[in-house]
Design a protein around this motif. Structure first.
Motif, PDB file in Angstrom:
ATOM      1  N   VAL A   2       8.039  -7.573  23.959  1.00 21.29           N
ATOM      2  CA  VAL A   2       7.730  -7.017  22.636  1.00 21.29           C
ATOM      3  C   VAL A   2       6.349  -6.384  22.630  1.00 21.29           C
ATOM      4  CG1 VAL A   2       7.276  -7.605  20.223  1.00 21.29           C
ATOM      5  CG2 VAL A   2       9.263  -8.569  21.386  1.00 21.29           C
ATOM      6  N   ARG A   3       5.380  -7.080  23.223  1.00 23.30           N
ATOM      7  CA  ARG A   3       4.002  -6.582  23.217  1.00 23.30           C
ATOM      8  C   ARG A   3       3.880  -5.264  23.985  1.00 23.30           C
ATOM      9  NH1 ARG A   3       2.049 -10.780  24.770  1.00 23.30           N
ATOM     10  NH2 ARG A   3       1.823 -10.432  27.003  1.00 23.30           N
ATOM     11  N   GLN A   4       4.512  -5.186  25.131  1.00 23.00           N
ATOM     12  CA  GLN A   4       4.375  -3.993  25.960  1.00 23.00           C
ATOM     13  C   GLN A   4       5.171  -2.804  25.414  1.00 23.00           C
ATOM     14  OE1 GLN A   4       2.338  -3.621  28.442  1.00 23.00           O
ATOM     15  NE2 GLN A   4       1.695  -5.741  28.706  1.00 23.00           N
ATOM     16  N   LEU A   5       6.315  -3.083  24.804  1.00 26.20           N
ATOM     17  CA  LEU A   5       7.179  -1.992  24.346  1.00 26.20           C
ATOM     18  C   LEU A   5       6.860  -1.523  22.932  1.00 26.20           C
ATOM     19  CD1 LEU A   5      10.628  -3.248  25.714  1.00 26.20           C
ATOM     20  CD2 LEU A   5       9.154  -1.487  26.693  1.00 26.20           C
ATOM     21  N   SER A   6       6.157  -2.343  22.169  1.00 29.30           N
ATOM     22  CA  SER A   6       5.927  -2.006  20.760  1.00 29.30           C
ATOM     23  C   SER A   6       4.770  -1.047  20.559  1.00 29.30           C
ATOM     24  CB  SER A   6       5.666  -3.274  19.941  1.00 29.30           C
ATOM     25  OG  SER A   6       6.801  -4.085  19.902  1.00 29.30           O
ATOM     26  N   PHE A   7       3.692  -1.243  21.290  1.00 28.17           N
ATOM     27  CA  PHE A   7       2.455  -0.529  20.990  1.00 28.17           C
ATOM     28  C   PHE A   7       2.207   0.558  22.028  1.00 28.17           C
ATOM     29  CE2 PHE A   7       2.109  -4.965  19.618  1.00 28.17           C
ATOM     30  CZ  PHE A   7       2.049  -4.763  18.256  1.00 28.17           C
ATOM     31  N   GLN A   8       2.938   1.662  21.867  1.00 24.70           N
ATOM     32  CA  GLN A   8       2.785   2.796  22.769  1.00 24.70           C
ATOM     33  C   GLN A   8       2.561   4.055  21.942  1.00 24.70           C
ATOM     34  OE1 GLN A   8       5.619   3.216  25.948  1.00 24.70           O
ATOM     35  NE2 GLN A   8       6.082   1.041  25.980  1.00 24.70           N
ATOM     36  N   LYS A   9       1.442   4.729  22.201  1.00 25.09           N
ATOM     37  CA  LYS A   9       1.140   5.947  21.458  1.00 25.09           C
ATOM     38  C   LYS A   9       1.987   7.120  21.941  1.00 25.09           C
ATOM     39  CE  LYS A   9      -3.585   4.692  20.211  1.00 25.09           C
ATOM     40  NZ  LYS A   9      -5.014   5.076  20.234  1.00 25.09           N
ATOM     41  N   LYS A  10       2.279   7.129  23.246  1.00 26.52           N
ATOM     42  CA  LYS A  10       3.122   8.183  23.803  1.00 26.52           C
ATOM     43  C   LYS A  10       4.227   7.531  24.622  1.00 26.52           C
ATOM     44  CE  LYS A  10      -0.067  12.074  23.943  1.00 26.52           C
ATOM     45  NZ  LYS A  10      -0.619  13.172  24.763  1.00 26.52           N
ATOM     46  N   PRO A  11       5.282   7.047  23.952  1.00 24.31           N
ATOM     47  CA  PRO A  11       6.321   6.310  24.674  1.00 24.31           C
ATOM     48  C   PRO A  11       7.049   7.174  25.690  1.00 24.31           C
ATOM     49  CG  PRO A  11       7.019   6.803  22.428  1.00 24.31           C
ATOM     50  CD  PRO A  11       5.578   7.184  22.522  1.00 24.31           C
ATOM     51  N   VAL A  12       7.376   6.550  26.819  1.00 27.62           N
ATOM     52  CA  VAL A  12       8.126   7.245  27.863  1.00 27.62           C
ATOM     53  C   VAL A  12       9.598   7.327  27.481  1.00 27.62           C
ATOM     54  CG1 VAL A  12       8.761   7.201  30.302  1.00 27.62           C
ATOM     55  CG2 VAL A  12       6.468   6.480  29.595  1.00 27.62           C
ATOM     56  N   LEU A  13      10.129   6.219  26.983  1.00 31.69           N
ATOM     57  CA  LEU A  13      11.519   6.201  26.533  1.00 31.69           C
ATOM     58  C   LEU A  13      11.638   6.869  25.163  1.00 31.69           C
ATOM     59  CD1 LEU A  13      12.614   2.554  27.426  1.00 31.69           C
ATOM     60  CD2 LEU A  13      13.246   4.645  28.621  1.00 31.69           C
ATOM     61  N   PRO A  14      12.811   7.402  24.841  1.00 33.80           N
ATOM     62  CA  PRO A  14      13.017   7.913  23.475  1.00 33.80           C
ATOM     63  C   PRO A  14      12.776   6.795  22.464  1.00 33.80           C
ATOM     64  CG  PRO A  14      14.802   8.608  24.922  1.00 33.80           C
ATOM     65  CD  PRO A  14      13.983   7.628  25.706  1.00 33.80           C
ATOM     66  N   PRO A  15      12.122   7.090  21.353  1.00 33.92           N
ATOM     67  CA  PRO A  15      11.773   6.032  20.394  1.00 33.92           C
ATOM     68  C   PRO A  15      12.973   5.274  19.852  1.00 33.92           C
ATOM     69  CG  PRO A  15      11.366   8.232  19.482  1.00 33.92           C
ATOM     70  CD  PRO A  15      11.620   8.404  20.934  1.00 33.92           C
ATOM     71  N   GLU A  16      14.131   5.953  19.721  1.00 34.75           N
ATOM     72  CA  GLU A  16      15.303   5.253  19.204  1.00 34.75           C
ATOM     73  C   GLU A  16      15.812   4.199  20.193  1.00 34.75           C
ATOM     74  OE1 GLU A  16      16.807   9.309  20.770  1.00 34.75           O
ATOM     75  OE2 GLU A  16      15.011   8.404  19.884  1.00 34.75           O
ATOM     76  N   ILE A  17      15.640   4.448  21.484  1.00 42.02           N
ATOM     77  CA  ILE A  17      16.021   3.464  22.501  1.00 42.02           C
ATOM     78  C   ILE A  17      14.999   2.337  22.540  1.00 42.02           C
ATOM     79  CG2 ILE A  17      16.500   3.111  24.946  1.00 42.02           C
ATOM     80  CD1 ILE A  17      18.550   4.846  23.496  1.00 42.02           C
ATOM     81  N   LEU A  18      13.743   2.713  22.448  1.00 39.39           N
ATOM     82  CA  LEU A  18      12.659   1.737  22.495  1.00 39.39           C
ATOM     83  C   LEU A  18      12.770   0.735  21.350  1.00 39.39           C
ATOM     84  CD1 LEU A  18      10.272   1.408  24.440  1.00 39.39           C
ATOM     85  CD2 LEU A  18       8.860   2.635  22.799  1.00 39.39           C
ATOM     86  N   LEU A  19      13.096   1.225  20.163  1.00 38.55           N
ATOM     87  CA  LEU A  19      13.228   0.340  19.002  1.00 38.55           C
ATOM     88  C   LEU A  19      14.349  -0.681  19.202  1.00 38.55           C
ATOM     89  CD1 LEU A  19      12.744   2.870  16.053  1.00 38.55           C
ATOM     90  CD2 LEU A  19      11.248   0.952  16.621  1.00 38.55           C
ATOM     91  N   GLN A  20      15.422  -0.282  19.845  1.00 36.69           N
ATOM     92  CA  GLN A  20      16.531  -1.206  20.076  1.00 36.69           C
ATOM     93  C   GLN A  20      16.140  -2.303  21.064  1.00 36.69           C
ATOM     94  OE1 GLN A  20      20.545   0.729  20.387  1.00 36.69           O
ATOM     95  NE2 GLN A  20      19.376   2.622  20.112  1.00 36.69           N
ATOM     96  N   TYR A  21      15.405  -1.932  22.095  1.00 38.10           N
ATOM     97  CA  TYR A  21      14.914  -2.940  23.039  1.00 38.10           C
ATOM     98  C   TYR A  21      13.996  -3.939  22.334  1.00 38.10           C
ATOM     99  CZ  TYR A  21      16.608  -1.118  27.524  1.00 38.10           C
ATOM    100  OH  TYR A  21      17.392  -0.759  28.593  1.00 38.10           O
ATOM    101  N   VAL A  22      13.093  -3.410  21.517  1.00 41.67           N
ATOM    102  CA  VAL A  22      12.137  -4.282  20.826  1.00 41.67           C
ATOM    103  C   VAL A  22      12.864  -5.207  19.854  1.00 41.67           C
ATOM    104  CG1 VAL A  22      10.154  -4.335  19.267  1.00 41.67           C
ATOM    105  CG2 VAL A  22      10.254  -2.626  21.076  1.00 41.67           C
TER     106      VAL A  22
END
Length: 213
Positions: free
Chosen positions: A96-116
């Motif tokens: 959660v900590r590593q995937l939540s706070f990214q200013k320029k996410p590598v993954l698409p944000p919609e995918i990232l939100l599902q992981y989180v």
């Protein structure tokens, strides 16, 4: 010629309309011609605007802006890599900590939100996961059905089958042709022993299956 005429015209105005501006600051007073004050003000504005334009472009001139962008991109890539590895290993806090706070996410944000969201739920924070899924639905309306399926799965993991069934029923009302929602809803209704709903869905499920095959 026009310059001379304009200059003479301007000087005529200056001579005709004389005025003075007095600036008093504590014990200091400054008195000047109104036209001189306007000239000074325009000069100051010109200097300020020119200086701001020069310094705002300096980072790009020296490549600092690109270096900073590359630094942030590399940092986000590293954070995503660590977050996904933590997710695979079941270290939910770190994921959660590593995937939540990214200013320029590598993954698409919609995918990232599902992981989180899933990491939060697996870490025992189902309410946070639900809020993240609601955020996902607001930001990406086309993913509402997938988000509802995700939430239903998280609720089933907690054996909250009645809530999961309600979530999917509302999703079905919105997206009645989604066979995955129907299949999952039938499965959850079976766990809830809601035979009436299962019987209502079986003909539709068979029809969708026959069309897809």
């Amino acid at each position: 010629m026009l310059t001379v005429v304009f200059g003479a015209f301007f000087m005529g105005i200056v001579q005709e309309y004389r005025g003075y501006l007095v600036i008093v600051l504590d014990q200091i007073s400054i008195e000047m011609n109104i036209w001189l004050a306007i000239l000074v003000l325009c000069s100051i504005l010109f200097i300020v605007i020119t200086t701001s334009l020069i310094f705002s472009d300096l980072p790009s001139v020296f490549g600092l802006r690109k270096k900073w962008a590359d630094h942030m991109q590399n940092k986000s890539f590293k954070s995503t890599k660590i977050g996904l590895q933590s997710y695979v290993l079941g270290s939910w806090d770190d994921a959660v900590r590593q995937l939540s706070f990214q200013k320029k996410p590598v993954l698409p944000p919609e995918i990232l939100l599902q992981y989180v969201a899933k990491a939060e739920a697996n870490n025992g924070n189902l309410d946070r996961a639900r809020k993240i899924i609601e955020k996902l639905k607001r930001r990406f309306p086309k993913l509402k059905s997938g988000a509802d399926l995700l939430l239903a799965g998280l609720l089933c993991d907690e054996r909250r089958y009645t809530e999961a069934e309600q979530v999917l029923w509302e999703a079905h009302q919105r997206d009645s042709s989604n066979w995955l929602i129907i299949e999952t809803l039938v499965d959850i209704s079976n766990k809830n022993q809601n035979w009436t709903r299962i019987c209502a869905f079986l003909p539709m499920l068979k029809a969708i299956k026959s069309v897809s095959s």
